[in-house]
Design a protein around this motif. Structure first.
Motif, mmCIF file in Angstrom:
data_model
loop_
_atom_site.group_PDB
_atom_site.id
_atom_site.type_symbol
_atom_site.label_atom_id
_atom_site.label_comp_id
_atom_site.label_asym_id
_atom_site.label_seq_id
_atom_site.Cartn_x
_atom_site.Cartn_y
_atom_site.Cartn_z
ATOM 1 N N ALA A 238 65.272 -64.675 52.878
ATOM 2 C CA ALA A 238 64.404 -64.813 51.568
ATOM 3 C C ALA A 238 62.942 -64.713 51.818
ATOM 4 N N GLY A 239 62.312 -64.164 50.774
ATOM 5 C CA GLY A 239 60.912 -64.245 51.020
ATOM 6 C C GLY A 239 60.363 -63.722 49.756
ATOM 7 N N GLY A 240 59.201 -62.988 49.909
ATOM 8 C CA GLY A 240 58.160 -62.257 48.733
ATOM 9 C C GLY A 240 57.262 -61.346 49.299
ATOM 10 N N MET A 241 56.918 -60.441 48.366
ATOM 11 C CA MET A 241 56.146 -59.471 48.762
ATOM 12 C C MET A 241 55.005 -59.453 47.642
ATOM 13 N N THR A 242 53.595 -59.571 48.105
ATOM 14 C CA THR A 242 52.508 -59.143 46.870
ATOM 15 C C THR A 242 51.959 -57.735 47.289
ATOM 16 N N VAL A 243 51.755 -57.153 46.405
ATOM 17 C CA VAL A 243 51.149 -55.973 46.425
ATOM 18 C C VAL A 243 50.052 -55.470 45.382
ATOM 19 N N ARG A 244 48.695 -55.021 46.025
ATOM 20 C CA ARG A 244 47.688 -55.115 45.254
ATOM 21 C C ARG A 244 47.365 -53.534 45.034
ATOM 22 N N VAL A 245 47.571 -53.028 43.639
ATOM 23 C CA VAL A 245 47.140 -51.724 43.319
ATOM 24 C C VAL A 245 45.769 -51.670 42.381
ATOM 25 N N GLY A 246 44.740 -51.440 43.120
ATOM 26 C CA GLY A 246 43.363 -51.582 42.125
ATOM 27 C C GLY A 246 43.312 -52.996 41.620
ATOM 28 N N PRO A 247 43.071 -53.344 40.510
ATOM 29 C CA PRO A 247 43.055 -54.513 39.799
ATOM 30 C C PRO A 247 44.358 -55.291 39.581
ATOM 31 N N LEU A 248 45.463 -54.560 39.698
ATOM 32 C CA LEU A 248 46.472 -55.072 39.521
ATOM 33 C C LEU A 248 47.434 -55.787 40.722
ATOM 34 N N ILE B 184 55.525 -52.098 35.677
ATOM 35 C CA ILE B 184 54.322 -51.384 35.806
ATOM 36 C C ILE B 184 53.936 -50.746 36.925
ATOM 37 N N LEU B 185 54.598 -51.072 38.018
ATOM 38 C CA LEU B 185 54.029 -50.101 39.211
ATOM 39 C C LEU B 185 54.679 -48.937 39.028
ATOM 40 N N ALA B 186 55.831 -48.775 38.454
ATOM 41 C CA ALA B 186 56.495 -47.460 38.335
ATOM 42 C C ALA B 186 55.719 -46.567 37.248
ATOM 43 N N GLN B 187 55.040 -47.095 36.555
ATOM 44 C CA GLN B 187 54.073 -46.306 35.284
ATOM 45 C C GLN B 187 52.870 -45.805 35.941
ATOM 46 N N LEU B 188 52.546 -46.228 37.158
ATOM 47 C CA LEU B 188 51.290 -45.881 37.831
ATOM 48 C C LEU B 188 51.681 -44.627 38.403
ATOM 49 N N GLY B 189 53.023 -44.249 38.815
ATOM 50 C CA GLY B 189 53.284 -43.031 39.350
ATOM 51 C C GLY B 189 53.398 -42.884 40.900
ATOM 52 N N ARG B 190 53.986 -41.896 41.331
ATOM 53 C CA ARG B 190 54.450 -41.806 42.624
ATOM 54 C C ARG B 190 53.206 -41.466 43.664
ATOM 55 N N GLY B 191 52.045 -40.814 43.192
ATOM 56 C CA GLY B 191 50.818 -40.601 43.886
ATOM 57 C C GLY B 191 50.209 -41.892 44.296
ATOM 58 N N MET B 192 50.229 -42.919 43.352
ATOM 59 C CA MET B 192 49.673 -44.198 43.644
ATOM 60 C C MET B 192 50.432 -45.077 44.517
ATOM 61 N N THR B 193 51.844 -44.960 44.663
ATOM 62 C CA THR B 193 52.577 -45.690 45.320
ATOM 63 C C THR B 193 52.213 -45.037 46.479
#
Length: 153
Positions: free
Chosen positions: A45-55, A118-127
């Motif tokens: 068990a655990g977690g993950m934090t992902v930073r995408v720009g200000p998000l 919300i991450l899916a809305q940012l699109g494949r390129g950002m991912t």
């Protein structure tokens, strides 16, 4: 979305595999990852934090490791639920550590990643950009842990 990545590192395959096959060591090296407890022989068990720009997206969930010691390969399956309505994230990754003739190692990773929210809305390129950045930081940390220099990222 499919993501294929890899890198070579100037360290013996056995040393690289020893770190990459240990979920606790791996979580220390992977930016934003945390292991909180072992559920059974293969699941954590655990977690993950992902930073995408200000998000900032934070997920809590599980990760399982199916290891093949003889081939130095692993199948990793992670599933997380985002906090504060961030959606979900799921990943299945096949990875392998191969010895190179010069004594170094090649690590290959082939992942299938699905995100909602919300991450899916940012699109494949950002991912893909975020994935590359996380891999670069991971390789830097792995290199430091092995006290060697990467040859190629």
């Amino acid at each position: 979305m499919r993501i294929e990545e890899g890198f070579t590192i100037d360290a013996p395959a056995a040393d690289v595999w020893a770190i990459l096959s240990d979920p606790r060591q791996l979580s220390i090296l992977l930016p934003g990852a945390e292991i909180t407890e072992q559920i059974d022989d293969t699941t954590w068990a655990g977690g993950m934090t992902v930073r995408v720009g200000p998000l900032v997206a934070t997920y809590a969930g599980t990760v399982s490791f199916i290891l093949n010691e003889d081939e130095r390969s692993a199948v990793v399956h992670a599933r997380g639920q985002g906090k504060a309505g961030m959606g979900t994230a799921e990943m299945t990754m096949n990875s392998r550590v191969m010895a190179l003739p010069d004594g170094g190692s090649e690590v290959t990773m082939d992942s299938e990643v699905t995100v909602t929210g919300i991450l899916a809305q940012l699109g494949r390129g950002m991912t893909q950009v975020v994935s590359k950045r996380m891999l670069q930081e991971f390789v830097r940390r792995l290199t430091s842990a092995l006290e060697v220099s990467p040859r190629d990222t």
